[in-house]
Design an enzyme around this catalytic site. Structure first.
Site, PDB file in Angstrom:
ATOM      1  N   ASP A 197      66.074  48.540  23.534  1.00  0.00           N
ATOM      2  CA  ASP A 197      65.817  49.404  22.391  1.00  0.00           C
ATOM      3  C   ASP A 197      66.391  48.675  21.173  1.00  0.00           C
ATOM      4  O   ASP A 197      67.231  47.773  21.308  1.00  0.00           O
ATOM      5  CB  ASP A 197      66.434  50.795  22.570  1.00  0.00           C
ATOM      6  CG  ASP A 197      65.788  51.813  21.630  1.00  0.00           C
ATOM      7  OD1 ASP A 197      65.108  51.397  20.671  1.00  0.00           O
ATOM      8  OD2 ASP A 197      65.970  53.026  21.847  1.00  0.00           O
TER       9      ASP A 197
HETATM   10  C1  BGC Z   1      63.943  54.058  19.135  1.00  0.00           C
HETATM   11  C2  BGC Z   1      62.740  53.568  19.911  1.00  0.00           C
HETATM   12  C3  BGC Z   1      61.790  52.850  18.984  1.00  0.00           C
HETATM   13  C4  BGC Z   1      62.528  51.709  18.302  1.00  0.00           C
HETATM   14  C5  BGC Z   1      61.669  50.937  17.347  1.00  0.00           C
HETATM   15  C6  BGC Z   1      64.571  52.951  18.309  1.00  0.00           C
HETATM   16  O1  BGC Z   1      65.514  53.476  17.428  1.00  0.00           O
HETATM   17  O2  BGC Z   1      64.901  54.604  20.018  1.00  0.00           O
HETATM   18  O3  BGC Z   1      62.104  54.649  20.540  1.00  0.00           O
HETATM   19  O4  BGC Z   1      60.664  52.397  19.678  1.00  0.00           O
HETATM   20  O5  BGC Z   1      63.610  52.245  17.584  1.00  0.00           O
HETATM   21  O6  BGC Z   1      61.385  51.670  16.227  1.00  0.00           O
END
Ligand code: BGC
Length: 681
Positions: free
Chosen positions: A244
């Site tokens: 993530d």
């Molecule tokens: C989120 C993800 C997301 C990623 C990219 C993170 O903060 O938890 O779900 O895909 O950011 O934006």
């Protein structure tokens, strides 16, 4: 010095030969990468890309959010279809719609030139307070699995990689970067893992995003057991894992590499070239391990066709009337009719003269500020958005007068609910309050006094309590965040052009303390950043059933404008054993006055068991459309696996001899028919 190839020379290399087997091409490309180039591929470039290796023609692999629409930039320069929120799609209980959604959104990903969609998000809805409940599907592992598999298949049908997230037990936003989820093996096996596993084994998911949190003490991105052992070795995952965004912050380089993290996003930190080089030189991971991580990433680059002639790939399309119609269809199928006393709904457009529309969510739209104001990473920029008020105005045009004074109207529609501000349904924080804002509760009470025929329509993405006002309101509709066509969908439902058929994918508790994750501070939000999943397997309705507690609305609940009768439950055998298939059949009759769809739910109950088991568990369901007076026989096939539980002492799935009950119902609390069956070893 490694050779830099001309485009002419590159096109002659084996990995560019489309007639070769995928694995041969991957192997050939891997063999040409230097160690430094491999290091380079382990972390991202800017927000949404991998780094490129120019001399070999390895271009950047591009990935975008998110579950509800593709968002290539945070400024809204590129518009895309805004599909209903994940919870609304789940409330359709229709895997065909999930497949269609996956396919459509992948067409949009393709059209903007990307290769992967950062979706679906399939974390279990453990607590209604999670700021991201609206981005996830359900509290139930079976429903979760069926819809996740269909979505991944739909996305990947376009040669676009799905990225199943967030693996795993990312069930709250409080302390999301550092929190530790303490969860039992049985709860992992029965509740949290099944849908993730099924996306690998039944849909061949090409990518997994690791969670921010720790699971039993170890961060998702360096969790050897979760990644290398379970996902890769046990389940046979052939894709790659991506962290993530900044989820590697508290991990170590070698921890991630050894666990099987292929890609750190969004930029180089723990897996920077320098860190990779140092850790490698210190012997903290082997080249073989690194090769496996890189092979996985390259494999997906090939699967999405990055090295193939563009003309052989799906061309993609975006913002088409077809996608917009699909967004509307999902919203119409996901809206849940929660209460309809005196059959106040549907409204009759020929008889109604004056309709009052009030409430803070009547004109609800995404703010259009993107990830900073529209709920977080799932935000997107639709080319247009039809608010509930706009949809109703359109429907009522020249036929029903729309006013703002409840006392002067025959019927009032009050749009209440939440929004995507922080502290409500938004990423990054959990909800601050379980209740509706006080002024909304007062508005509802005041409005019903002015006009008893008040219909409350909720625009929100997580459960709210209604005890203070529901008895005085004749009708309540849960419309969720229904995407760019939500206004049309709501108007169709309220005026009966569409018969509601959605069912709740999660329990609505009467009060927060009834919810299993809210027994103590330990269970939510945690003590010293440890959240103890003390409720174990008793998540959602499993807990309410066990405690014999009345929820506000149970899992699987939703009304229709017509009525259905369940008849003739038959099992094709009275006893069964390990390899048998039990065929369950039931007749469903539409006994009401209009066509409609019912979601038949089959639950299994273990009557005698040596271990504690939930009173019932969903094992099958089907959405059945019936004309007035029509009858259909619906069949379900059960295997012994549908009767099993995870045995902590033997670390295996077990079915115990004895009697089971097969329950057929229209919700987890409205069981219409049941029959016993005997299992023998
Ligand atoms: C989120 C993800 C997301 C990623 C990219 C993170 O903060 O938890 O779900 O895909 O950011 O934006």
């Amino acid at each position: 010095m490694s050779k830099t190839y001309s485009e002419e020379e590159l096109s002659q290399l084996p990995f560019r030969d489309e007639s070769l087997e995928l694995e041969e091409r991957v192997k050939d490309l891997l063999s040409r990468l230097t160690l430094e180039e491999k290091f380079k591929l382990c972390s991202g470039r800017l927000m949404w890309n991998t780094k490129f290796i120019k001399r070999l023609g390895v271009k950047s692999f591009t990935m975008y959010d998110g579950p509800h629409g593709v968002r290539p930039d945070s400024m809204g320069k590129t518009k895309s279809t805004y599909f209903p929120s994940t919870i609304c799609r789940a409330a359709t209980w229709d895997p065909k719609l999930s497949y269609a959604f996956g396919k459509a959104i992948a067409e949009e990903v393709r059209e903007v030139g990307a290769h992967m969609l950062l979706a679906p998000g399939i974390n279990i809805q453990r607590t209604p307070m999670n700021g991201r409940t609206f981005e996830y599907q359900t509290e139930d592992p079976h429903l979760n699995k069926i819809l996740a598999v269909a979505t991944v298949k739909g996305i990947q049908s376009q040669k676009i990689a799905a990225c199943v997230k967030h693996y795993i037990c990312n069930n709250q936003e409080t302390n999301r970067l550092t929190v530790n989820s303490e969860v039992s093996e049985r709860a992992l096996q029965e509740i949290y893992l099944p849908a993730f596993k099924a996306t690998v084994q039944e849909a061949d998911a090409w990518s997994f995003m690791t969670c921010y949190n720790k699971v039993n003490g170890i961060y998702g991105s360096e969790n050897y057991n979760l990644l290398r052992e379970r996902l890769m070795e046990n389940w046979g995952f052939r894709g790659f894992t991506v962290s993530d965004w900044n989820g590697t912050a508290y991990t170590s380089t070698e921890g991630c590499v050894n666990a099987g993290l292929s890609l750190e996003m969004p930029t180089s930190k723990k897996l920077s070239k320098r860190n990779m080089r140092n850790a490698f030189q210190e012997g903290k991971f082997s080249e073989e391990t690194l090769n496996d991580n890189i092979t996985r990433l390259l494999r997906v680059m090939f699967l999405v066709g990055q090295f193939d002639d563009k003309s052989t790939l799906p061309s993609g399309n975006r913002n088409t009337p077809k996608h917009q119609a699909l967004a509307r269809k999902i919203a119409e199928n996901g809206i849940v009719l929660l209460k309809n006393s005196d059959a106040i709904l549907p409204l009759n457009i020929d008889k109604l003269k004056k309709l009052a529309i009030v409430g803070p969510n009547a004109d609800f739209k995404l703010v259009g500020g993107g990830i900073f104001s529209d709920g977080g990473s799932s935000a997107n920029f639709p080319p247009y958005e039809i608010s509930p008020l706009e949809g109703l105005k359109q429907k009522c045009k020249d036929r029903v007068e729309i006013i703002e004074t409840p006392s002067k109207a025959e019927v009032t529609i009050l749009f209440a609910g939440l929004n995507h501000e922080h502290g409500m349904d938004a990423e990054g924080e959990d909800r601050k309050s379980f209740n509706l804002p006080l002024e909304q509760i007062e508005l509802i009470k005041r409005t019903v006094k002015q006009n008893p025929k008040t219909i409350v329509v909720l625009i929100n993405g997580s459960p709210i309590p209604m005890n203070e006002w529901i008895d005085s309101v004749p009708s309540v509709v849960e419309a969720w965040y229904g995407g760019m066509e939500v206004g049309n969908a709501i108007a169709d439902i309220l005026f009966g052009d569409v018969n509601p058929s959605g069912k709740l994918p999660l329990t609505f508790p009467k009060k927060l303390s009834d919810s299993p994750a809210h027994n103590s501070e330990r269970t939510f939000p945690g003590v010293e950043e440890n959240v103890f999943y003390d409720e174990g397997i008793y998540v959602g309705y499993r807990y309410f059933d066990k405690e014999e507690m009345e929820p506000l609305f149970p899992f699987g609940y939703g009304l229709s404008y017509t009525t259905f009768k369940y008849e003739n439950l038959k099992l094709d055998k009275e006893k069964f054993s390990k390899d048998d298939i039990v065929t369950v059949s039931v007749d469903l009759v539409n006994t009401g006055s209009r066509s409609g769809a019912e979601i038949i739910q089959l639950y299994v109950q273990d009557i005698e068991c040596s271990t504690d088991r939930p009173p019932k568990e969903l094992k099958k369901f089907e959405k059945v459309k019936l004309e007035q007076n029509e009858r259909k026989t619906v069949e379900f096939n059960l295997t012994s696996g549908d009767f099993s539980f995870y045995d902590d002492s033997t670390h295996s799935w077990v079915v115990e001899s004895g009697t089971f009950n097969i329950l057929l119902g229209s919700s987890s609390r409205d069981i219409h028919l049941q029959k016993e069956i005997e299992y023998f070893d």
